[in-house]
Design a protein around this motif. Structure first.
Motif, mmCIF file in Angstrom:
data_model
loop_
_atom_site.group_PDB
_atom_site.id
_atom_site.type_symbol
_atom_site.label_atom_id
_atom_site.label_comp_id
_atom_site.label_asym_id
_atom_site.label_seq_id
_atom_site.Cartn_x
_atom_site.Cartn_y
_atom_site.Cartn_z
ATOM 1 N N GLU A 99 -3.793 -9.195 -1.778
ATOM 2 C CA GLU A 99 -4.326 -9.588 -0.950
ATOM 3 C C GLU A 99 -3.262 -10.385 0.380
ATOM 4 O OE1 GLU A 99 -8.403 -12.341 1.722
ATOM 5 O OE2 GLU A 99 -7.893 -12.059 -0.983
ATOM 6 N N LYS A 100 -2.546 -11.936 -0.350
ATOM 7 C CA LYS A 100 -1.621 -12.089 0.327
ATOM 8 C C LYS A 100 -0.038 -10.999 0.814
ATOM 9 C CE LYS A 100 0.733 -16.580 0.716
ATOM 10 N NZ LYS A 100 1.281 -18.107 0.112
ATOM 11 N N LYS A 101 -0.690 -10.937 -0.264
ATOM 12 C CA LYS A 101 0.690 -9.612 0.564
ATOM 13 C C LYS A 101 0.388 -8.686 1.566
ATOM 14 C CE LYS A 101 1.755 -7.909 -4.015
ATOM 15 N NZ LYS A 101 1.726 -6.523 -4.359
ATOM 16 N N THR A 111 -1.857 -9.184 3.756
ATOM 17 C CA THR A 111 -1.700 -9.989 5.470
ATOM 18 C C THR A 111 0.232 -10.143 5.362
ATOM 19 O OG1 THR A 111 -3.417 -11.425 3.809
ATOM 20 C CG2 THR A 111 -2.232 -12.258 6.369
ATOM 21 N N LEU A 112 0.824 -10.186 4.732
ATOM 22 C CA LEU A 112 2.197 -10.314 5.919
ATOM 23 C C LEU A 112 2.561 -8.501 6.122
ATOM 24 C CD1 LEU A 112 4.630 -12.539 2.486
ATOM 25 C CD2 LEU A 112 4.432 -12.546 5.600
ATOM 26 N N ARG A 163 0.408 -6.858 7.126
ATOM 27 C CA ARG A 163 -0.305 -6.309 8.578
ATOM 28 C C ARG A 163 0.759 -7.068 9.879
ATOM 29 N NH1 ARG A 163 -4.852 -6.406 5.349
ATOM 30 N NH2 ARG A 163 -4.671 -9.086 6.130
ATOM 31 N N ALA A 164 1.036 -8.671 9.341
ATOM 32 C CA ALA A 164 1.127 -9.556 10.366
ATOM 33 C C ALA A 164 2.758 -8.363 10.872
ATOM 34 C CB ALA A 164 2.310 -10.512 9.610
ATOM 35 N N GLU A 209 1.389 -14.897 12.404
ATOM 36 C CA GLU A 209 0.398 -14.217 12.220
ATOM 37 C C GLU A 209 -0.583 -14.195 10.203
ATOM 38 O OE1 GLU A 209 -2.294 -11.360 13.434
ATOM 39 O OE2 GLU A 209 -1.251 -12.565 14.486
ATOM 40 N N ALA A 210 0.917 -14.319 9.425
ATOM 41 C CA ALA A 210 -0.122 -14.582 8.597
ATOM 42 C C ALA A 210 0.091 -15.451 7.422
ATOM 43 C CB ALA A 210 1.263 -14.019 7.987
#
Length: 203
Positions: free
Chosen positions: A12-14, A16-17, A19-20, A41-42
């Motif tokens: 999920e964190k990857k 998010t990065l 997408r940002a 953004e992330a």
């Protein structure tokens, strides 16, 4: 390539990065992109960013590498679909890519990429590799290509055939953004050049 710390992150964190990053690289070209906007953004710190990537170029070319892997999978799928016909497979990949760059969420990203194309970006997008690496990577793909239908005396000539046809595709897609051409105009340009290569220049 990202550092191992990035790959160790929860999915999920990857995501998010990524997408940002795509949002920032869609807003502006690579040279104008700001790490500050990506980390904001992330929701990560600037220090954390540098634990994951060397710099913004490292992140950008990671995104392009992932894109290239997806495009390569499409090419292999098209080869299977068209019984090894190289030109039909390349045409299928062209239309798949054209559809992709027309999507709302990806159009600006590809527009910035194609309008600011340089050798490194083109090399990554084309998945250009040395002949030795090509032979290794193509070991599972070569049996799919109807080589007997091509004037390719060896793998080196096949390597250059793929590079030439890929260049035709990239140039057509660049024209779409550079000259604001319609899909129909871009397709006509691509298909004509591919037909000329397939037919050959000499009578």
């Amino acid at each position: 390539m990202p550092k191992q710390t990035f790959f160790n992150l929860p999915e999920e964190k990857k995501a998010t990065l990524i997408r940002a990053a795509r949002k920032e690289f869609s807003r502006v070209p690579l040279n104008d992109a700001l790490i500050a906007n990506i980390v904001k953004e992330a929701g990560v710190s600037r220090g954390s960013f540098y634990q994951y990537f060397e710099d913004k170029d490292d992140l950008y070319f990671y995104l392009l590498d992932k894109n290239t892997e997806d495009r390569w999978a499409v090419f292999v799928s098209e080869l299977k679909k068209h019984d090894g016909d190289l030109f039909a497979a390349m045409t299928g990949m062209f239309y798949s890519t054209l559809s992709l760059i027309n999507e709302k969420d990806t159009r600006d990203f590809y527009s910035n990429m194609f309008l600011n194309m340089n050798y490194k970006i083109e090399k990554t997008f084309k998945h250009t590799v040395k002949l030795e690496e090509f032979n290794k990577q193509m070991s599972n793909v070569l049996p799919l290509i109807q080589i007997e239908d091509l004037h390719a005396a060896n793998n080196e000539e096949l390597f250059h055939m793929l590079q030439i046809t890929m260049t035709i595709m990239i140039q057509a897609l660049m024209l779409k953004f550079a000259q604001e051409l319609s899909d129909e105009e871009v397709a006509k340009h691509f298909e004509l050049q591919l037909k000329l290569v397939k037919r050959g220049f000499i009578k």
